[in-house]
Design a protein around this motif. Structure first.
Motif, PDB file in Angstrom:
ATOM      1  N   LEU A   1       0.835  -1.201   0.065  1.00 34.13           N
ATOM      2  CA  LEU A   1      -0.059  -0.013  -0.185  1.00 34.13           C
ATOM      3  C   LEU A   1       0.884   1.272   0.054  1.00 34.13           C
ATOM      4  N   LEU A   2       1.993   1.197   0.665  1.00 35.29           N
ATOM      5  CA  LEU A   2       2.965   2.411   0.680  1.00 35.29           C
ATOM      6  C   LEU A   2       3.196   2.750  -0.761  1.00 35.29           C
TER       7      LEU A   2
ATOM      8  N   ALA B   1      12.454   3.532   5.810  1.00 39.42           N
ATOM      9  CA  ALA B   1      12.312   4.400   6.810  1.00 39.42           C
ATOM     10  C   ALA B   1      10.987   4.133   7.529  1.00 39.42           C
ATOM     11  N   TYR B   2      10.041   4.207   6.861  1.00 41.87           N
ATOM     12  CA  TYR B   2       8.562   3.947   7.515  1.00 41.87           C
ATOM     13  C   TYR B   2       8.552   2.794   8.157  1.00 41.87           C
ATOM     14  N   LEU B   3       9.149   1.556   7.645  1.00 45.42           N
ATOM     15  CA  LEU B   3       9.146   0.426   8.361  1.00 45.42           C
ATOM     16  C   LEU B   3       9.816   0.274   9.808  1.00 45.42           C
ATOM     17  N   ALA B   4      11.057   1.126   9.835  1.00 41.60           N
ATOM     18  CA  ALA B   4      11.841   1.201  10.847  1.00 41.60           C
ATOM     19  C   ALA B   4      11.225   1.932  11.778  1.00 41.60           C
TER      20      ALA B   4
ATOM     21  N   LEU C   1      -4.616  -3.386  11.867  1.00 41.48           N
ATOM     22  CA  LEU C   1      -4.956  -3.814  10.477  1.00 41.48           C
ATOM     23  C   LEU C   1      -6.011  -2.802   9.746  1.00 41.48           C
ATOM     24  N   LEU C   2      -6.901  -2.411  10.578  1.00 41.10           N
ATOM     25  CA  LEU C   2      -8.109  -1.463  10.013  1.00 41.10           C
ATOM     26  C   LEU C   2      -7.409  -0.185   9.781  1.00 41.10           C
ATOM     27  N   LEU C   3      -6.525   0.102  10.651  1.00 36.25           N
ATOM     28  CA  LEU C   3      -5.736   1.465  10.217  1.00 36.25           C
ATOM     29  C   LEU C   3      -4.918   1.613   8.961  1.00 36.25           C
TER      30      LEU C   3
ATOM     31  N   ALA D   1       0.622   7.912   4.343  1.00 33.76           N
ATOM     32  CA  ALA D   1       1.780   7.009   4.285  1.00 33.76           C
ATOM     33  C   ALA D   1       2.075   6.789   5.945  1.00 33.76           C
ATOM     34  N   TRP D   2       2.322   8.027   6.742  1.00 33.50           N
ATOM     35  CA  TRP D   2       2.640   7.555   7.977  1.00 33.50           C
ATOM     36  C   TRP D   2       1.598   7.036   8.922  1.00 33.50           C
ATOM     37  N   GLN D   3       0.555   7.268   8.649  1.00 33.45           N
ATOM     38  CA  GLN D   3      -0.662   6.487   9.380  1.00 33.45           C
ATOM     39  C   GLN D   3      -0.636   5.155   8.987  1.00 33.45           C
TER      40      GLN D   3
END
Length: 399
Positions: A233-234, A247-250, A281-283, A290-292
């Motif tokens: 999704l990202l 960076a997002y996953l970290a 999961l819902l979020l 992206a950050w959400q």
């Protein structure tokens, strides 16, 4: 030596102590190499491969999807070798665990430095074969808090390495390989006494841990349904390119090792943790940015790590030392099968309804699992089954 454990009803149980005292947080450092090697060859390497599949594909001449499939196959091999490793005692001594770390590390090393498609694929498969027994040894023989902090930190280290070395993906794999090989050499030389904890029968242990195995499976399902689909999704919903995803996953993985350190506070509450995981999961499915999306991953992963660590801690207080290998094999396999099931369910449903809708549907499944832990027959789920405790303790008494 035997120490008294918590009694069930009017019965008291005995638990045999390890002959060499495998206590990572009490001044006995012998098992640290096994734990470090497992973190490097397991979650660190897996996270790097997941995040760097396309850069690695460009470096080896393979499509990024093929690299991802090879990584999933290596994970499947790691899961498939856990029960045979327990049955044949491949992880029953520190030396054997060290050899497993060396095999896994050398596989990563070959994948990192040999510029050939066959060598890369074979290296990843060898890593999977070595990682299964290594993770089993670490899970069975080390303190619960240390294990979960190390595994969570390993995944975070893999994400950070991928973020820093996205233009040099082979160097990221080489880093994990070097740590695994070095830790394996130390463990093989020191041979920290891990030869206890592999008694009993796997079928009997699986039956006694049945309800707990389903909880582990549900937690693995939630994580498997969340992480890789969130990366999808990202990219396709929020246009976060592969180079920026680490960076997002970290950031999403930062809370997990912190949660693992707090296992001494509170009792196991799998229902609450599964509800939180479903909320994550819902979020991920409905996030407005992206950050959400990364926040949703953080919620699910942190809830799962916390629940797994607390449940592990409660069970380890009751299970005799001689049965810990069986416990580690059964629960570890349940986690792995749940993770693969969650990923497969998301991938299958996404082909029909899209990733967002698939995650929403699977959040309902996770909520149903949370409700199942509250049914009357599961009352006392947070406490070890008295029959299991007595039977395990009888088998684990010193002779």
């Amino acid at each position: 030596m035997a120490t008294s454990s918590a009694s069930t009803g009017n019965r008291s149980t005995l638990r045999s102590s390890p002959p060499f005292g495998i206590h990572l947080l009490s001044g006995r450092p012998g098992s640290w190499p096994v734990l470090i090697g497992a973190a490097a060859a397991g979650p660190m390497a897996a996270t790097e491969i997941a995040l760097l599949s396309k850069p690695l594909g460009g470096a080896t001449g393979l499509p990024g999807a093929v690299v991802g499939y090879a990584g999933l196959t290596a994970l499947a091999l790691a899961a498939a070798t856990v029960l045979p490793a327990w049955r044949w005692r491949l992880a029953a001594t520190g030396r054997r665990a060290g050899f497993a770390a060396i095999i896994a590390g050398l596989g990563l090393l070959v994948a990192a430095v040999v510029p050939a498609v066959g060598a890369f694929t074979a290296g990843l498969l060898a890593t999977g074969i070595g990682a299964g027994p290594l993770l089993l040894a670490a899970r069975a023989a080390t303190r619960v808090r240390a294990f979960h902090v190390a595994m969570s930190a390993g995944a975070l280290a893999g994400a950070l390495a991928a973020a820093l070395l996205v233009e040099h993906p082979r160097l990221a794999l080489l880093t994990a390989a070097s740590v695994a090989v070095a830790a394996g050499l130390v463990a093989a030389a020191a041979d920290p006494g891990l030869d206890a904890g592999f008694d009993g029968g796997i079928r009997a242990c699986a039956r006694r841990l049945g309800r707990y195995s389903s909880t582990y499976g549900a937690l693995g399902f939630a994580v498997g349904a969340t992480v890789l689909p969130a990366l999808h999704l990202l990219l396709f919903r929020w246009n976060v390119l592969d180079a920026d995803q680490p960076a997002y996953l970290a950031a999403a993985l930062v809370p997990a090792p912190l949660a693992a350190t707090l296992i001494g506070y509170g009792r196991p509450d799998p229902a609450l943790s599964l509800i939180l995981a479903a909320g994550g999961l819902l979020l991920v499915a409905t996030a407005p940015g992206a950050w959400q999306t990364a926040l949703g991953v953080a919620v699910t992963v942190t809830a799962a790590v916390r629940a797994t660590a607390v449940t592990d801690s409660a069970l380890r207080e009751q299970i005799p030392y001689g049965q810990r290998g069986c416990w580690a094999a059964v629960t570890g396999t349940a986690l792995a099968l749940g993770g693969f099931g969650g990923f497969a369910a998301t991938a299958g449903l996404a082909r029909v309804w899209g990733t967002g809708s698939a995650l929403t549907l699977l959040a309902i499944v996770v909520l149903a699992a949370a409700v199942a832990t509250l049914r009357p027959s599961a009352a006392g789920h947070a406490d070890v089954d008295p029959t299991m405790t007595q039977q395990l303790s009888d088998e684990g008494e010193p002779r």
